[in-house]
Design a protein around this motif. Structure first.
Motif, PDB file in Angstrom:
ATOM      1  N   GLN A   8    -109.664  -5.104  45.533  1.00 52.76           N
ATOM      2  CA  GLN A   8    -109.750  -6.158  44.521  1.00 52.76           C
ATOM      3  C   GLN A   8    -108.474  -6.284  43.697  1.00 52.76           C
ATOM      4  N   ALA A   9    -107.833  -5.171  43.376  1.00 52.30           N
ATOM      5  CA  ALA A   9    -106.602  -5.243  42.594  1.00 52.30           C
ATOM      6  C   ALA A   9    -105.510  -5.981  43.360  1.00 52.30           C
ATOM      7  N   ALA A  10    -105.454  -5.772  44.672  1.00 53.85           N
ATOM      8  CA  ALA A  10    -104.460  -6.468  45.498  1.00 53.85           C
ATOM      9  C   ALA A  10    -104.788  -7.954  45.579  1.00 53.85           C
ATOM     10  N   ARG A  11    -106.081  -8.271  45.635  1.00 51.48           N
ATOM     11  CA  ARG A  11    -106.506  -9.680  45.661  1.00 51.48           C
ATOM     12  C   ARG A  11    -106.057 -10.392  44.387  1.00 51.48           C
ATOM     13  N   GLU A  65    -113.064  -2.332  49.021  1.00 53.48           N
ATOM     14  CA  GLU A  65    -112.876  -3.394  48.041  1.00 53.48           C
ATOM     15  C   GLU A  65    -112.576  -2.844  46.650  1.00 53.48           C
ATOM     16  N   MET A  66    -113.072  -1.653  46.361  1.00 50.47           N
ATOM     17  CA  MET A  66    -113.031  -1.145  44.992  1.00 50.47           C
ATOM     18  C   MET A  66    -112.162   0.089  44.800  1.00 50.47           C
ATOM     19  N   LEU A  67    -111.761   0.742  45.888  1.00 50.25           N
ATOM     20  CA  LEU A  67    -110.920   1.932  45.795  1.00 50.25           C
ATOM     21  C   LEU A  67    -109.534   1.650  46.359  1.00 50.25           C
ATOM     22  N   PRO A  68    -108.497   2.304  45.833  1.00 48.43           N
ATOM     23  CA  PRO A  68    -107.137   2.088  46.354  1.00 48.43           C
ATOM     24  C   PRO A  68    -107.061   2.472  47.827  1.00 48.43           C
ATOM     25  N   PRO A  69    -106.228   1.783  48.606  1.00 51.18           N
ATOM     26  CA  PRO A  69    -106.045   2.164  50.009  1.00 51.18           C
ATOM     27  C   PRO A  69    -105.538   3.595  50.113  1.00 51.18           C
ATOM     28  N   ARG A 111    -101.008 -23.679  35.896  1.00 49.18           N
ATOM     29  CA  ARG A 111    -102.410 -23.239  35.944  1.00 49.18           C
ATOM     30  C   ARG A 111    -102.708 -22.771  37.370  1.00 49.18           C
ATOM     31  N   VAL A 112    -103.114 -21.513  37.510  1.00 48.36           N
ATOM     32  CA  VAL A 112    -103.207 -20.876  38.830  1.00 48.36           C
ATOM     33  C   VAL A 112    -104.587 -20.286  39.054  1.00 48.36           C
ATOM     34  N   THR A 113    -105.129 -20.491  40.258  1.00 50.31           N
ATOM     35  CA  THR A 113    -106.377 -19.844  40.660  1.00 50.31           C
ATOM     36  C   THR A 113    -106.432 -19.797  42.186  1.00 50.31           C
ATOM     37  N   PHE A 114    -107.585 -19.369  42.731  1.00 48.07           N
ATOM     38  CA  PHE A 114    -107.769 -19.322  44.182  1.00 48.07           C
ATOM     39  C   PHE A 114    -108.230 -20.687  44.708  1.00 48.07           C
ATOM     40  N   LYS A 115    -108.038 -20.891  46.001  1.00 47.05           N
ATOM     41  CA  LYS A 115    -108.435 -22.150  46.631  1.00 47.05           C
ATOM     42  C   LYS A 115    -109.950 -22.352  46.638  1.00 47.05           C
ATOM     43  N   GLY A 116    -110.703 -21.301  46.397  1.00 52.68           N
ATOM     44  CA  GLY A 116    -112.153 -21.420  46.360  1.00 52.68           C
ATOM     45  C   GLY A 116    -112.691 -22.145  45.155  1.00 52.68           C
ATOM     46  N   THR A 117    -111.833 -22.523  44.227  1.00 53.29           N
ATOM     47  CA  THR A 117    -112.286 -23.221  43.034  1.00 53.29           C
ATOM     48  C   THR A 117    -112.978 -24.535  43.397  1.00 53.29           C
ATOM     49  N   SER A 118    -113.967 -24.883  42.592  1.00 51.72           N
ATOM     50  CA  SER A 118    -114.669 -26.154  42.828  1.00 51.72           C
ATOM     51  C   SER A 118    -113.907 -27.347  42.244  1.00 51.72           C
ATOM     52  N   SER A 155    -107.390 -14.024  50.538  1.00 55.36           N
ATOM     53  CA  SER A 155    -107.464 -13.292  51.814  1.00 55.36           C
ATOM     54  C   SER A 155    -108.731 -12.468  51.942  1.00 55.36           C
ATOM     55  N   SER A 156    -109.434 -12.221  50.829  1.00 51.16           N
ATOM     56  CA  SER A 156    -110.676 -11.450  50.907  1.00 51.16           C
ATOM     57  C   SER A 156    -111.780 -12.234  51.595  1.00 51.16           C
ATOM     58  N   GLN A 157    -111.580 -13.554  51.791  1.00 46.04           N
ATOM     59  CA  GLN A 157    -112.580 -14.360  52.468  1.00 46.04           C
ATOM     60  C   GLN A 157    -112.644 -14.052  53.956  1.00 46.04           C
ATOM     61  N   SER A 158    -111.564 -13.539  54.515  1.00 43.21           N
ATOM     62  CA  SER A 158    -111.528 -13.235  55.950  1.00 43.21           C
ATOM     63  C   SER A 158    -111.784 -11.770  56.256  1.00 43.21           C
TER      64      SER A 158
END
Length: 324
Positions: free
Chosen positions: A131-134, A287-291, A104-111, A123-126
């Motif tokens: 978004q696709a890369a995230r 955040e929303m368009l490809p690099p 079971r996998v998620t981000f560390k931001g989970t409560s 990494s989007s927190q910094s």
């Protein structure tokens, strides 16, 4: 292997998860892939050949214990071996722990990190991140690393055939500029819409500078009010009515240029490599368009200084259009 992705949000969020699904299928070609998505976002999978099962679930609703029990039953019955989720809520964590899915996998931001077997840094927190890369970073928990694949979609043949017939009927064989006057991603705020007078100014300038180039408005459920307002007193407008996501993608694919707010239509254009100028409110272009890669820039974003698309001046849009 059976793998489940749980992705809250709208159609844009689902499309941005496509690269992660593509990489899962590349590494595990025999994997059976399921997705849990909002009912309103489930149509995204019309343009995917990767997903075997889509389970509708209203993340944003006030779900009762029976709603969670139903989802738990579905997850248990299908005996998934891996679940990856971007839902960070305590309730989702508990449900997945009760499901018995081994990984079971998620981000560390989970409560509720104690309900997961792996939680990964976000990494989007910094800094702003595509978004696709995230989303793709979550795959490292199941041994999938490397660059994020490009977003791609699979437009059903019958939708391509439908779009060709529409282009023939409207005499659009030589190309067209497509404008989507719909809402931005995930927002019902009136400030999320580029106002009708602003669209009219852009349309008038196009007609002045490129009188031979047809201007087509893409009509979806989200753009009907704007299009009805634009058609008042303007009988030259061409309207292409897409009844599903596949048809919308097929219309986008035939365009020379797309003007759109940050929306799922923009994501379709990114997947189809259509030149796009997008207007951003609460989200940022990076955040929303490809690099941007290489010398050719196919996707340009204009960010509002007030976080409201309504406040972007038409002149700023036109400057980007004619400035290349």
């Amino acid at each position: 292997m059976r793998i489940l992705a749980i992705v809250p949000g709208g159609i844009s969020d689902q499309l941005l998860f496509f690269p992660a699904l593509e990489d899962i299928k590349r590494v595990y070609p025999d994997a059976e892939i399921g997705v849990v998505a909002e009912p309103k976002a489930a149509p995204a999978y019309r343009v995917s050949k990767i997903v075997d099962t889509v389970v509708p679930f209203s993340f944003s609703a006030a779900n009762s214990p029976s709603d969670w029990a139903n989802l738990l039953g579905i997850v248990r019955d299908r005996e998934y071996e891996v679940v990856i989720t971007t839902d960070l809520s305590w309730s989702m964590g508990l449900m997945l722990w009760l499901s018995g899915v081994p990984t079971r996998v998620t981000f560390k931001g989970t409560s509720a990190p104690y309900f997961y077997t792996a939680t990964l840094d976000d990494s989007s927190q910094s800094a702003p991140q595509y978004q696709a890369a995230r989303y793709h970073e979550l795959l490292s928990a199941i041994g999938i690393d490397g660059p994020t694949p490009a977003l791609t979609v699979n437009v059903p043949e019958k939708d391509l055939t439908w779009a060709k017939g529409m282009r023939d009927r409207l005499d659009l064989k030589s190309g067209y500029v497509l404008m989507y006057p719909g809402p931005d991603t995930g927002s019902a705020d009136p400030g999320a819409r580029f106002p009708v007078p602003s669209w009219q100014a852009v349309i008038a300038d196009f007609r002045d500078k490129q009188p031979q180039m047809p201007i087509v408005l893409l009509q979806t459920e989200g753009s009907i009010p704007q299009i009805n307002a634009l058609r008042v007193g303007d009988d030259k407008l061409i309207v292409a009515n897409a009844e599903n996501l596949g048809q919308a993608a097929a219309i986008v694919a035939g365009a020379d240029l797309l003007l759109t707010p940050d929306s799922y239509v923009m994501q379709l254009a990114a997947a189809l490599k259509v030149f796009t100028l997008a207007l951003f409110g609460k989200n940022q272009p990076e955040e929303m368009l490809p690099p941007i890669k290489g010398e050719e820039t196919r996707f340009l974003g204009i960010a509002s200084e007030t976080n409201k698309i309504a406040d972007i001046p038409p002149d700023k849009v036109l400057e980007k259009v004619w400035g290349g």
